[in-house]
Design a protein around this motif. Structure first.
Motif, PDB file in Angstrom:
ATOM      1  N   SER A 133     -11.735   6.693 -14.263  1.00 29.49           N
ATOM      2  CA  SER A 133     -10.749   7.380 -15.288  1.00 29.49           C
ATOM      3  C   SER A 133      -9.391   6.365 -15.230  1.00 29.49           C
ATOM      4  O   SER A 133      -9.449   5.903 -14.136  1.00 29.49           O
ATOM      5  N   GLY A 134      -8.438   6.717 -15.942  1.00 25.46           N
ATOM      6  CA  GLY A 134      -7.263   6.192 -16.129  1.00 25.46           C
ATOM      7  C   GLY A 134      -6.233   6.845 -16.803  1.00 25.46           C
ATOM      8  O   GLY A 134      -6.427   7.656 -17.524  1.00 25.46           O
TER       9      GLY A 134
ATOM     10  N   GLY B  46      -8.365   2.014 -11.935  1.00 28.18           N
ATOM     11  CA  GLY B  46      -7.280   0.864 -12.049  1.00 28.18           C
ATOM     12  C   GLY B  46      -6.523   0.784 -10.980  1.00 28.18           C
ATOM     13  O   GLY B  46      -5.548  -0.050 -10.766  1.00 28.18           O
TER      14      GLY B  46
ATOM     15  N   ALA C  31      -9.742   8.842  -4.538  1.00 24.27           N
ATOM     16  CA  ALA C  31      -8.855   8.346  -3.784  1.00 24.27           C
ATOM     17  C   ALA C  31      -7.477   8.405  -4.468  1.00 24.27           C
ATOM     18  O   ALA C  31      -6.533   7.721  -4.238  1.00 24.27           O
TER      19      ALA C  31
ATOM     20  N   LYS D 180       4.966   6.147   2.497  1.00 22.20           N
ATOM     21  CA  LYS D 180       4.597   7.380   3.220  1.00 22.20           C
ATOM     22  C   LYS D 180       5.058   6.942   4.766  1.00 22.20           C
ATOM     23  O   LYS D 180       5.718   8.348   5.162  1.00 22.20           O
TER      24      LYS D 180
ATOM     25  N   VAL E  43      -7.223   1.121  -4.513  1.00 19.80           N
ATOM     26  CA  VAL E  43      -8.559   1.457  -3.738  1.00 19.80           C
ATOM     27  C   VAL E  43      -9.584   1.678  -4.988  1.00 19.80           C
ATOM     28  O   VAL E  43     -10.649   1.074  -4.989  1.00 19.80           O
TER      29      VAL E  43
ATOM     30  N   LEU F  41       5.332   1.943  -6.861  1.00 17.26           N
ATOM     31  CA  LEU F  41       3.959   2.909  -6.209  1.00 17.26           C
ATOM     32  C   LEU F  41       4.310   4.143  -6.191  1.00 17.26           C
ATOM     33  O   LEU F  41       3.662   4.940  -6.516  1.00 17.26           O
TER      34      LEU F  41
ATOM     35  N   LEU G 183     -10.763  10.455  -0.121  1.00 19.17           N
ATOM     36  CA  LEU G 183     -10.050   9.666   0.784  1.00 19.17           C
ATOM     37  C   LEU G 183      -8.664  10.239   1.203  1.00 19.17           C
ATOM     38  O   LEU G 183      -8.003  10.906   0.568  1.00 19.17           O
ATOM     39  N   GLY G 184      -8.454  10.185   2.594  1.00 19.11           N
ATOM     40  CA  GLY G 184      -7.305  10.838   3.156  1.00 19.11           C
ATOM     41  C   GLY G 184      -7.207  12.107   3.568  1.00 19.11           C
ATOM     42  O   GLY G 184      -8.302  12.622   4.083  1.00 19.11           O
TER      43      GLY G 184
ATOM     44  N   GLY H 221       2.400   3.107 -13.080  1.00 20.25           N
ATOM     45  CA  GLY H 221       1.512   2.459 -13.552  1.00 20.25           C
ATOM     46  C   GLY H 221       1.167   1.129 -12.847  1.00 20.25           C
ATOM     47  O   GLY H 221       0.765   0.019 -13.335  1.00 20.25           O
TER      48      GLY H 221
ATOM     49  N   LEU I 192      -6.604   6.335   8.697  1.00 24.59           N
ATOM     50  CA  LEU I 192      -5.487   6.775   9.595  1.00 24.59           C
ATOM     51  C   LEU I 192      -6.278   7.462  11.090  1.00 24.59           C
ATOM     52  O   LEU I 192      -5.643   7.266  11.983  1.00 24.59           O
TER      53      LEU I 192
ATOM     54  N   GLY J 279      -6.182  16.635  -9.854  1.00 23.94           N
ATOM     55  CA  GLY J 279      -7.444  15.778 -10.157  1.00 23.94           C
ATOM     56  C   GLY J 279      -8.507  16.298  -8.992  1.00 23.94           C
ATOM     57  O   GLY J 279      -9.689  16.244  -9.723  1.00 23.94           O
TER      58      GLY J 279
ATOM     59  N   ASN K  43       0.797  -1.219  -0.063  1.00 23.75           N
ATOM     60  CA  ASN K  43      -0.074   0.060  -0.003  1.00 23.75           C
ATOM     61  C   ASN K  43       0.945   1.263  -0.074  1.00 23.75           C
ATOM     62  O   ASN K  43       2.010   1.144   0.625  1.00 23.75           O
ATOM     63  N   PRO K  44       0.317   2.316  -0.506  1.00 23.31           N
ATOM     64  CA  PRO K  44       1.372   3.661  -0.692  1.00 23.31           C
ATOM     65  C   PRO K  44       1.578   3.970   0.751  1.00 23.31           C
ATOM     66  O   PRO K  44       2.467   4.526   1.025  1.00 23.31           O
ATOM     67  N   LEU K  45       0.609   3.740   1.461  1.00 21.14           N
ATOM     68  CA  LEU K  45       0.700   4.254   3.093  1.00 21.14           C
ATOM     69  C   LEU K  45       2.510   3.758   3.574  1.00 21.14           C
ATOM     70  O   LEU K  45       2.713   4.477   4.502  1.00 21.14           O
TER      71      LEU K  45
HETATM   72  N1  LIG Z   1      -6.060   7.867   4.811  1.00 27.11           N
HETATM   73  C1  LIG Z   1      -6.478   6.557   4.320  1.00 27.11           C
HETATM   74  O1  LIG Z   1      -7.490   6.118   5.063  1.00 27.11           O
HETATM   75  C2  LIG Z   1      -6.043   5.975   2.980  1.00 27.11           C
HETATM   76  C3  LIG Z   1      -6.275   4.389   2.817  1.00 27.11           C
HETATM   77  C4  LIG Z   1      -5.740   3.809   1.684  1.00 27.11           C
HETATM   78  C5  LIG Z   1      -5.285   4.655   0.843  1.00 27.11           C
HETATM   79  N2  LIG Z   1      -4.995   6.086   0.956  1.00 27.11           N
HETATM   80  C6  LIG Z   1      -4.127   6.677  -0.104  1.00 27.11           C
HETATM   81  O2  LIG Z   1      -4.753   6.742  -1.406  1.00 27.11           O
HETATM   82  C7  LIG Z   1      -4.190   6.896  -2.434  1.00 27.11           C
HETATM   83  C8  LIG Z   1      -4.464   5.570  -3.409  1.00 27.11           C
HETATM   84  O3  LIG Z   1      -4.192   4.467  -2.949  1.00 27.11           O
HETATM   85  P1  LIG Z   1      -4.114   3.290  -3.832  1.00 27.11           P
HETATM   86  O4  LIG Z   1      -3.594   1.931  -2.914  1.00 27.11           O
HETATM   87  O5  LIG Z   1      -5.617   3.106  -4.542  1.00 27.11           O
HETATM   88  O6  LIG Z   1      -2.792   3.815  -4.708  1.00 27.11           O
HETATM   89  P2  LIG Z   1      -2.498   3.403  -6.276  1.00 27.11           P
HETATM   90  O7  LIG Z   1      -2.685   1.769  -6.495  1.00 27.11           O
HETATM   91  O8  LIG Z   1      -1.265   3.711  -6.573  1.00 27.11           O
HETATM   92  O9  LIG Z   1      -3.486   3.945  -7.088  1.00 27.11           O
HETATM   93  C9  LIG Z   1      -3.294   5.201  -7.333  1.00 27.11           C
HETATM   94  C10 LIG Z   1      -4.597   5.531  -8.731  1.00 27.11           C
HETATM   95  O10 LIG Z   1      -4.607   6.983  -8.605  1.00 27.11           O
HETATM   96  C11 LIG Z   1      -4.734   7.224 -10.176  1.00 27.11           C
HETATM   97  N3  LIG Z   1      -4.650   8.791 -10.358  1.00 27.11           N
HETATM   98  C12 LIG Z   1      -3.288   9.328 -10.138  1.00 27.11           C
HETATM   99  N4  LIG Z   1      -3.547  10.694 -10.551  1.00 27.11           N
HETATM  100  C13 LIG Z   1      -4.896  10.693 -10.917  1.00 27.11           C
HETATM  101  C14 LIG Z   1      -5.564  11.886 -11.510  1.00 27.11           C
HETATM  102  N5  LIG Z   1      -5.099  13.143 -11.584  1.00 27.11           N
HETATM  103  N6  LIG Z   1      -6.819  11.606 -11.858  1.00 27.11           N
HETATM  104  C15 LIG Z   1      -7.424  10.238 -11.524  1.00 27.11           C
HETATM  105  N7  LIG Z   1      -6.779   9.024 -11.294  1.00 27.11           N
HETATM  106  C16 LIG Z   1      -5.379   9.424 -11.042  1.00 27.11           C
HETATM  107  C17 LIG Z   1      -3.874   6.236 -10.921  1.00 27.11           C
HETATM  108  O11 LIG Z   1      -4.428   6.054 -12.203  1.00 27.11           O
HETATM  109  P3  LIG Z   1      -3.241   5.459 -13.517  1.00 27.11           P
HETATM  110  O12 LIG Z   1      -2.522   4.367 -12.723  1.00 27.11           O
HETATM  111  O13 LIG Z   1      -4.182   5.194 -14.365  1.00 27.11           O
HETATM  112  O14 LIG Z   1      -2.594   6.841 -13.758  1.00 27.11           O
HETATM  113  C18 LIG Z   1      -3.973   5.107  -9.938  1.00 27.11           C
HETATM  114  O15 LIG Z   1      -5.162   4.272 -10.450  1.00 27.11           O
HETATM  115  C19 LIG Z   1      -2.867   6.781  -1.920  1.00 27.11           C
HETATM  116  O16 LIG Z   1      -2.223   7.909  -1.840  1.00 27.11           O
HETATM  117  C20 LIG Z   1      -2.744   6.106  -0.548  1.00 27.11           C
HETATM  118  O17 LIG Z   1      -1.679   6.500   0.255  1.00 27.11           O
HETATM  119  C21 LIG Z   1      -5.444   6.271   1.881  1.00 27.11           C
END
Ligand SMILES: NC(=O)c1ccc[n+]([C@@H]2O[C@H](COP(=O)([O-])OP(=O)(O)OC[C@H]3O[C@@H](n4cnc5c(N)ncnc54)[C@H](OP(=O)(O)O)[C@@H]3O)[C@@H](O)[C@H]2O)c1
Length: 370
Positions: free
Chosen positions: A191-192, A168, A236, A55, A171, A348, A259-260, A353, A293, A242, A50-52
């Motif tokens: 979107s993606g 994609g 998210a 971070k 989350v 990540l 989210l977050g 991607g 968190l 975005g 997870n990106p967490l």
């Molecule tokens: N605080 C909380 O409760 C919590 C919990 C879970 C996750 N998070 C955070 O949520 C984020 C997502 O987590 P994840 O596990 O899903 O990460 P991930 O698997 O890296 O997914 C990130 C996604 O964001 C998309 N993206 C990036 N920039 C974008 C934009 N401008 N417009 C539309 N889509 C965009 C990417 O699309 P493409 O690959 O197609 O470019 C990818 O699908 C992370 O920063 C994570 O730390 C926070």
């Protein structure tokens, strides 16, 4: 504490050993934790990235004293339970999320399982794993599923038009499936930026998927909704640019769920100006912040309602996966070596991607069992 199997006193974890050390993570020998009254101790078969995790290594924002072992998503076998635990027993196969201000279960085993990795999880964040779900897939769910669930459950109404950018992502692909297949959304838009992520969003149940680097998505959504906008956005993506674009797609009186940490705060280092609240105010739309968190950094927020929601989420994660409603897409499976985990987290972090989820096999023999 009830315990049967012989458990070692220490294991070789993977984590950070200095405050804000960042990547690469290191192998570090740590004590096997003992479960408190409401916790179970899990011998970990599999986990996921997870990106967490990068971070936390970068910023240590939960204020921990290193070493901190990461790998907060867990699937494995219960080897000990605290005296207050009921309904989960030693020997049960489970999926769980470790406390986000606690330690995880990545072990520098190379997947051979010779020594294993161990982590504790609270009972309410632990669910029995159905035999038909692999340890690998079960481990891909907890954090990403709970994030989508806490954001969308009860928020999506029957027939709603929902926009979930990044369908994609870890989350995102679960959120799209949840909205489209489990919560009754009428239309899901996503979107993606790559052909693969666009395809995963579509495969997850989004009827329209735009390229966020090329398309004017607010204009496209206006066309699709006869200028009305969507009932609900779940963002998210942690993208400040975005956020501005997705806020423009919400209908008058709709909801924008983020989210977050939310707009203006995504660097976690400095607050920046974001126009999102002004855009939402113009539409009389609601700005909802969901942050898993918070439950761990502000314990008072983990009230009985939040606890029940997360417990329900863990149970539904298992149920919906077995029913084929919300199924994790594991695009890559890596062994739990320091090198492989660092490479995965670097990818990540760089936004290179990564599709859906990356699974980590901590104990190959255990993970191969049902
Ligand atoms: N605080 C909380 O409760 C919590 C919990 C879970 C996750 N998070 C955070 O949520 C984020 C997502 O987590 P994840 O596990 O899903 O990460 P991930 O698997 O890296 O997914 C990130 C996604 O964001 C998309 N993206 C990036 N920039 C974008 C934009 N401008 N417009 C539309 N889509 C965009 C990417 O699309 P493409 O690959 O197609 O470019 C990818 O699908 C992370 O920063 C994570 O730390 C926070």
């Amino acid at each position: 504490m009830k315990q049967t199997q012989k458990t070692p006193k220490t294991f070789l974890g993977v984590g950070y050993t200095r405050d804000r050390a960042g990547l690469p993570l290191e192998a570090v020998r740590v004590p096997v934790p003992q479960p408190t009254a409401d916790q179970v101790l899990i011998r970990v078969a599999a986990s996921s990235l997870n990106p967490l995790e990068y971070k936390l290594a970068d910023l240590n924002f939960m204020g921990r004293t290193p070493p901190v072992v990461l790998g907060l998503d867990l699937a494995g076998v219960v080897v000990a339970v605290g005296h207050g635990v009921s309904g989960v027993a030693v020997g049960d196969a489970v999926a769980a999320m470790a406390d986000l201000n606690g330690d995880g279960g990545w072990a520098a085993t190379g997947g051979s399982g010779s020594e294993g990795g161990y982590a504790v999880a609270r009972q309410f964040l632990t669910a029995r794993k159905p035999p038909s779900l692999s340890f690998r897939d079960a481990a891909a769910l907890p954090m990403a599923f709970l994030s989508a669930f806490a954001s969308l459950f009860r928020a999506v109404q029957d027939g709603d038009t929902v926009y979930i950018p990044g369908g994609g992502g870890g989350v995102g692909h679960l959120a799209v499936q949840m909205a489209a297949r489990a919560l009754g959304a009428g239309l899901v838009i996503s979107s993606g930026s790559t052909p693969q992520s666009i395809e995963l969003a579509r495969h997850s149940g989004a009827q329209h998927v735009f390229d966020y680097k090329r398309d004017d998505i607010p204009a496209e959504i206006a066309k699709l909704t006869s200028s009305r906008g969507v009932d609900l956005v779940f963002d998210a993506t942690y993208s400040e640019q975005g956020f501005v674009e997705t806020a423009k797609t919400v209908r008058r009186g709709g909801s924008w769920i983020v989210l977050g940490v939310g707009p203006g705060k995504t660097t976690r280092l400095v607050d920046t100006h974001s126009p999102v609240d002004a855009i939402l105010a113009e539409r009389g739309a609601q700005h909802v912040n969901v942050n898993l968190l918070r439950y761990f950094s502000e314990p008072a927020t983990l009230d009985s309602e939040a606890l029940a929601l997360l417990q329900r989420g863990m149970a539904l994660a298992m149920e919906w996966a077995t029913q084929g409603l919300v199924v994790p897409h594991v695009s890559q499976t890596i062994d739990s070596t320091v090198e492989a985990i660092n490479a995965g987290l670097q990818s990540l972090k760089a936004g290179r991607g990564t599709l859906g989820k990356v699974a980590v096999i901590v104990d190959r023999d255990l993970a191969a069992a049902k």
